[in-house]
Design a protein around this motif. Structure first.
Motif, mmCIF file in Angstrom:
data_model
loop_
_atom_site.group_PDB
_atom_site.id
_atom_site.type_symbol
_atom_site.label_atom_id
_atom_site.label_comp_id
_atom_site.label_asym_id
_atom_site.label_seq_id
_atom_site.Cartn_x
_atom_site.Cartn_y
_atom_site.Cartn_z
ATOM 1 N N ARG A 284 0.855 -1.492 0.325
ATOM 2 C CA ARG A 284 0.100 0.152 -0.087
ATOM 3 C C ARG A 284 0.725 1.193 0.025
ATOM 4 O O ARG A 284 0.666 2.331 -0.558
ATOM 5 C CB ARG A 284 -0.734 -0.470 1.066
ATOM 6 N N SER A 285 1.826 1.185 0.647
ATOM 7 C CA SER A 285 3.442 2.206 0.804
ATOM 8 C C SER A 285 3.590 2.459 0.028
ATOM 9 O O SER A 285 4.412 3.675 -0.511
ATOM 10 C CB SER A 285 4.002 1.925 1.994
ATOM 11 N N SER B 33 -0.153 -3.227 -5.565
ATOM 12 C CA SER B 33 0.133 -2.032 -5.103
ATOM 13 C C SER B 33 -1.055 -1.381 -5.260
ATOM 14 O O SER B 33 -1.562 -0.677 -4.803
ATOM 15 C CB SER B 33 1.082 -1.134 -6.124
ATOM 16 N N ARG C 227 -5.076 -1.179 -1.889
ATOM 17 C CA ARG C 227 -5.327 -0.103 -1.385
ATOM 18 C C ARG C 227 -7.328 -0.250 -1.806
ATOM 19 O O ARG C 227 -7.496 1.005 -1.680
ATOM 20 C CB ARG C 227 -5.115 1.529 -3.121
#
Length: 263
Positions: A109-110, A164, A168
Protein backbone atom coordinates in the motif's frame (compact mmCIF):
# COMPACT_ATOMS: atom_id res chain seq x y z
CA UNK A 1 -50.48 21.02 20.95
CA UNK A 2 -54.11 20.97 19.89
CA UNK A 3 -56.59 18.99 21.97
CA UNK A 4 -57.31 16.62 19.03
CA UNK A 5 -53.65 15.67 18.82
CA UNK A 6 -53.47 15.26 22.56
CA UNK A 7 -56.25 12.66 22.37
CA UNK A 8 -54.31 10.69 19.73
CA UNK A 9 -51.01 11.14 21.52
CA UNK A 10 -51.66 11.08 25.26
CA UNK A 11 -48.95 12.44 27.47
CA UNK A 12 -46.82 9.80 29.11
CA UNK A 13 -45.50 12.37 31.55
CA UNK A 14 -48.47 14.67 32.28
CA UNK A 15 -47.64 17.98 33.84
CA UNK A 16 -50.23 19.27 36.20
CA UNK A 17 -50.46 22.68 37.72
CA UNK A 18 -47.27 23.37 39.54
CA UNK A 19 -45.81 26.46 41.08
CA UNK A 20 -42.96 27.62 38.89
CA UNK A 21 -40.90 30.63 39.67
CA UNK A 22 -41.83 33.80 37.86
CA UNK A 23 -38.34 33.95 36.39
CA UNK A 24 -38.66 30.43 34.85
CA UNK A 25 -36.58 30.34 31.67
CA UNK A 26 -37.11 27.25 29.43
CA UNK A 27 -33.81 27.89 27.63
CA UNK A 28 -31.63 27.17 30.65
CA UNK A 29 -31.03 23.72 32.19
CA UNK A 30 -33.91 22.71 34.50
CA UNK A 31 -33.30 22.87 38.23
CA UNK A 32 -36.29 20.85 39.43
CA UNK A 33 -38.35 17.90 38.10
CA UNK A 34 -41.27 20.28 37.51
CA UNK A 35 -39.11 22.58 35.37
CA UNK A 36 -37.80 19.57 33.41
CA UNK A 37 -41.29 18.26 32.64
CA UNK A 38 -42.51 21.72 31.72
CA UNK A 39 -39.59 22.17 29.34
CA UNK A 40 -40.34 18.81 27.68
CA UNK A 41 -43.96 19.87 27.23
CA UNK A 42 -42.97 23.18 25.63
CA UNK A 43 -40.54 21.48 23.22
CA UNK A 44 -43.18 18.89 22.24
CA UNK A 45 -45.68 21.63 21.47
CA UNK A 46 -43.14 23.21 19.08
CA UNK A 47 -42.63 20.02 17.05
CA UNK A 48 -44.31 20.06 13.61
CA UNK A 49 -47.27 17.74 13.09
CA UNK A 50 -45.75 16.30 9.90
CA UNK A 51 -42.05 15.75 9.18
CA UNK A 52 -40.75 15.06 5.66
CA UNK A 53 -37.46 13.18 5.34
CA UNK A 54 -34.91 14.60 2.91
CA UNK A 55 -33.70 11.66 0.78
CA UNK A 56 -30.71 11.87 -1.54
CA UNK A 57 -31.86 10.07 -4.76
CA UNK A 58 -28.23 9.36 -5.69
CA UNK A 59 -28.01 6.90 -2.83
CA UNK A 60 -30.96 4.93 -4.20
CA UNK A 61 -29.32 4.02 -7.53
CA UNK A 62 -27.86 0.84 -6.13
CA UNK A 63 -30.42 -1.78 -5.24
CA UNK A 64 -29.91 -2.92 -1.63
CA UNK A 65 -31.75 -6.20 -2.11
CA UNK A 66 -29.58 -9.31 -1.86
CA UNK A 67 -30.87 -12.33 -3.76
CA UNK A 68 -29.39 -15.66 -2.79
CA UNK A 69 -30.15 -18.55 -5.09
CA UNK A 70 -30.00 -22.08 -3.78
CA UNK A 71 -29.44 -23.63 -7.21
CA UNK A 72 -26.13 -25.38 -7.76
CA UNK A 73 -23.58 -25.30 -10.55
CA UNK A 74 -23.88 -27.11 -13.83
CA UNK A 75 -21.57 -30.14 -14.06
CA UNK A 76 -18.31 -29.90 -15.96
CA UNK A 77 -18.16 -31.27 -19.52
CA UNK A 78 -17.32 -34.94 -19.66
CA UNK A 79 -13.63 -35.45 -19.10
CA UNK A 80 -13.05 -31.97 -17.66
CA UNK A 81 -14.25 -32.37 -14.07
CA UNK A 82 -11.32 -31.56 -11.73
CA UNK A 83 -9.98 -34.21 -9.40
CA UNK A 84 -10.30 -33.81 -5.63
CA UNK A 85 -6.51 -33.67 -5.31
CA UNK A 86 -6.34 -30.80 -7.82
CA UNK A 87 -9.05 -28.90 -5.99
CA UNK A 88 -7.33 -29.37 -2.63
CA UNK A 89 -4.03 -28.13 -4.10
CA UNK A 90 -5.70 -25.00 -5.53
CA UNK A 91 -7.27 -24.22 -2.15
CA UNK A 92 -3.87 -24.60 -0.46
CA UNK A 93 -2.20 -22.32 -3.02
CA UNK A 94 -4.97 -19.74 -2.69
CA UNK A 95 -4.73 -19.78 1.10
CA UNK A 96 -0.97 -19.12 0.87
CA UNK A 97 -1.59 -16.20 -1.50
CA UNK A 98 -4.11 -14.65 0.92
CA UNK A 99 -1.75 -15.02 3.88
CA UNK A 100 1.10 -13.40 1.98
CA UNK A 101 -1.15 -10.55 0.84
CA UNK A 102 -2.43 -9.87 4.35
CA UNK A 103 1.09 -9.98 5.79
CA UNK A 104 2.52 -7.48 3.31
CA UNK A 105 -0.55 -5.35 2.62
CA UNK A 106 0.85 -2.28 4.38
CA UNK A 107 4.12 -2.60 2.46
CA UNK A 108 2.44 -2.75 -0.93
CA UNK A 109 0.00 0.00 0.00
CA UNK A 110 2.94 2.32 0.67
CA UNK A 111 4.45 1.76 -2.78
CA UNK A 112 3.99 4.59 -5.27
CA UNK A 113 1.77 3.94 -8.25
CA UNK A 114 3.00 4.79 -11.72
CA UNK A 115 1.90 8.18 -12.99
CA UNK A 116 -0.44 6.56 -15.55
CA UNK A 117 -2.39 4.65 -12.86
CA UNK A 118 -5.52 6.47 -11.72
CA UNK A 119 -7.80 4.25 -9.69
CA UNK A 120 -11.52 5.05 -10.20
CA UNK A 121 -13.77 5.95 -7.31
CA UNK A 122 -15.56 3.04 -5.66
CA UNK A 123 -18.96 3.96 -7.16
CA UNK A 124 -17.63 4.43 -10.72
CA UNK A 125 -18.84 1.17 -12.30
CA UNK A 126 -17.92 1.97 -15.90
CA UNK A 127 -14.56 3.36 -14.80
CA UNK A 128 -13.66 0.14 -12.99
CA UNK A 129 -14.73 -2.08 -15.88
CA UNK A 130 -12.47 -0.14 -18.24
CA UNK A 131 -9.65 -0.02 -15.66
CA UNK A 132 -9.66 -3.80 -15.12
CA UNK A 133 -10.56 -5.08 -18.57
CA UNK A 134 -9.19 -2.36 -20.83
CA UNK A 135 -10.89 -0.55 -23.66
CA UNK A 136 -10.29 -3.46 -26.04
CA UNK A 137 -12.18 -6.06 -24.00
CA UNK A 138 -14.73 -3.62 -22.57
CA UNK A 139 -15.61 -2.27 -26.01
CA UNK A 140 -15.08 -5.67 -27.69
CA UNK A 141 -12.49 -4.37 -30.13
CA UNK A 142 -10.52 -7.20 -31.77
CA UNK A 143 -8.52 -5.22 -34.34
CA UNK A 144 -5.11 -3.99 -33.19
CA UNK A 145 -3.84 -0.59 -34.28
CA UNK A 146 -0.47 -0.23 -36.03
CA UNK A 147 1.19 1.66 -33.19
CA UNK A 148 0.40 -0.87 -30.44
CA UNK A 149 3.71 -2.66 -30.97
CA UNK A 150 5.51 0.36 -29.49
CA UNK A 151 4.63 -0.69 -25.94
CA UNK A 152 1.84 -1.75 -23.60
CA UNK A 153 -1.06 0.65 -23.47
CA UNK A 154 -2.82 -0.25 -20.24
CA UNK A 155 -5.78 1.93 -21.12
CA UNK A 156 -6.42 -0.48 -24.00
CA UNK A 157 -5.49 -3.80 -22.37
CA UNK A 158 -6.45 -2.98 -18.78
CA UNK A 159 -4.33 -2.66 -15.67
CA UNK A 160 -3.31 -5.96 -14.08
CA UNK A 161 -4.30 -6.49 -10.43
CA UNK A 162 -0.93 -5.41 -9.07
CA UNK A 163 -0.42 -5.79 -5.33
CA UNK A 164 0.20 -2.05 -5.10
CA UNK A 165 -3.30 -1.54 -6.54
CA UNK A 166 -5.40 -4.15 -4.76
CA UNK A 167 -3.76 -3.37 -1.41
CA UNK A 168 -5.24 0.10 -1.61
CA UNK A 169 -8.78 -1.23 -1.98
CA UNK A 170 -10.91 -1.45 1.16
CA UNK A 171 -13.59 -4.13 1.56
CA UNK A 172 -16.36 -1.89 0.25
CA UNK A 173 -14.38 -1.24 -2.94
CA UNK A 174 -13.41 -4.91 -3.32
CA UNK A 175 -17.07 -5.93 -3.08
CA UNK A 176 -18.20 -3.18 -5.46
CA UNK A 177 -15.60 -4.01 -8.14
CA UNK A 178 -16.42 -7.71 -7.79
CA UNK A 179 -20.07 -6.87 -8.36
CA UNK A 180 -19.24 -4.74 -11.43
CA UNK A 181 -17.16 -7.48 -13.05
CA UNK A 182 -19.66 -10.24 -12.27
CA UNK A 183 -22.40 -8.09 -13.76
CA UNK A 184 -20.31 -7.62 -16.92
CA UNK A 185 -19.49 -11.35 -17.04
CA UNK A 186 -23.20 -12.16 -16.85
CA UNK A 187 -23.60 -11.09 -20.48
CA UNK A 188 -20.07 -11.36 -21.86
CA UNK A 189 -17.48 -14.03 -22.50
CA UNK A 190 -14.73 -15.06 -20.11
CA UNK A 191 -11.35 -13.47 -20.76
CA UNK A 192 -7.88 -13.79 -19.17
CA UNK A 193 -8.10 -10.17 -17.99
CA UNK A 194 -11.36 -10.93 -16.21
CA UNK A 195 -9.98 -14.13 -14.70
CA UNK A 196 -6.93 -12.40 -13.21
CA UNK A 197 -9.05 -9.74 -11.55
CA UNK A 198 -11.62 -12.19 -10.21
CA UNK A 199 -8.85 -14.25 -8.61
CA UNK A 200 -7.24 -11.15 -7.08
CA UNK A 201 -10.53 -9.80 -5.71
CA UNK A 202 -11.38 -13.17 -4.18
CA UNK A 203 -7.94 -13.15 -2.56
CA UNK A 204 -8.77 -9.75 -1.01
CA UNK A 205 -12.23 -10.77 0.20
CA UNK A 206 -12.33 -11.06 3.98
CA UNK A 207 -14.00 -13.88 5.89
CA UNK A 208 -16.57 -14.25 7.30
CA UNK A 209 -18.42 -13.11 4.22
CA UNK A 210 -21.01 -10.37 4.37
CA UNK A 211 -24.41 -11.36 2.87
CA UNK A 212 -23.79 -9.28 -0.26
CA UNK A 213 -20.40 -10.89 -0.90
CA UNK A 214 -21.87 -14.33 -0.21
CA UNK A 215 -24.52 -13.79 -2.87
CA UNK A 216 -21.99 -12.40 -5.37
CA UNK A 217 -19.54 -15.28 -5.24
CA UNK A 218 -22.33 -17.84 -5.56
CA UNK A 219 -23.57 -15.95 -8.61
CA UNK A 220 -20.01 -15.99 -9.96
CA UNK A 221 -19.59 -19.74 -9.53
CA UNK A 222 -22.89 -20.48 -11.25
CA UNK A 223 -22.02 -18.21 -14.16
CA UNK A 224 -18.63 -19.93 -14.53
CA UNK A 225 -20.39 -23.30 -14.69
CA UNK A 226 -22.78 -22.00 -17.36
CA UNK A 227 -19.93 -20.70 -19.54
CA UNK A 228 -17.99 -23.92 -19.00
CA UNK A 229 -20.93 -26.06 -20.08
CA UNK A 230 -21.33 -24.03 -23.27
CA UNK A 231 -17.62 -24.12 -24.15
CA UNK A 232 -17.73 -25.67 -27.61
CA UNK A 233 -14.03 -25.61 -28.44
CA UNK A 234 -13.13 -27.32 -25.15
CA UNK A 235 -10.30 -24.84 -24.55
CA UNK A 236 -8.45 -26.57 -21.71
CA UNK A 237 -6.85 -23.37 -20.45
CA UNK A 238 -10.18 -21.58 -20.18
CA UNK A 239 -11.99 -24.56 -18.65
CA UNK A 240 -9.19 -24.86 -16.09
CA UNK A 241 -9.60 -21.17 -15.18
CA UNK A 242 -13.35 -21.61 -14.76
CA UNK A 243 -12.78 -24.76 -12.70
CA UNK A 244 -10.42 -22.80 -10.47
CA UNK A 245 -12.96 -20.07 -9.67
CA UNK A 246 -15.70 -22.63 -8.96
CA UNK A 247 -13.27 -24.55 -6.75
CA UNK A 248 -12.31 -21.47 -4.69
CA UNK A 249 -15.89 -20.33 -4.21
CA UNK A 250 -17.13 -23.78 -3.22
CA UNK A 251 -14.24 -25.20 -1.22
CA UNK A 252 -12.37 -22.20 0.20
CA UNK A 253 -15.40 -20.01 0.89
CA UNK A 254 -17.45 -23.01 2.08
CA UNK A 255 -20.17 -23.05 -0.57
CA UNK A 256 -19.95 -26.84 -0.77
CA UNK A 257 -23.23 -27.31 -2.60
CA UNK A 258 -21.58 -25.63 -5.62
CA UNK A 259 -18.50 -27.87 -5.66
CA UNK A 260 -17.59 -30.07 -8.62
CA UNK A 261 -17.87 -33.77 -7.96
CA UNK A 262 -14.34 -35.24 -8.16
CA UNK A 263 -13.62 -37.13 -11.36
Amino acid sequence: MESGLEELMPRLLPVGDCDLAEDFDPTVPPRTPQEYLKRVQIEAAQCPDVVVAQIDPRKLKKKPTVNISISGCQPAPEGYSPTLKWQQQQVANFSAVRQSLNKRRNHWRSQHLDSNVTMPKSEDEEGWKKFCLGERVYSEIDVLSDNENLGIDYLKVGFPPLLSIVSRMNQATVTSVLEYLISWFGEKKFTPELGRWLYALLACLEKPLLPEAHSLIRQLARRCSEVRALEESKNEEQISALNLIICLVSRYFDQRDLADEPS
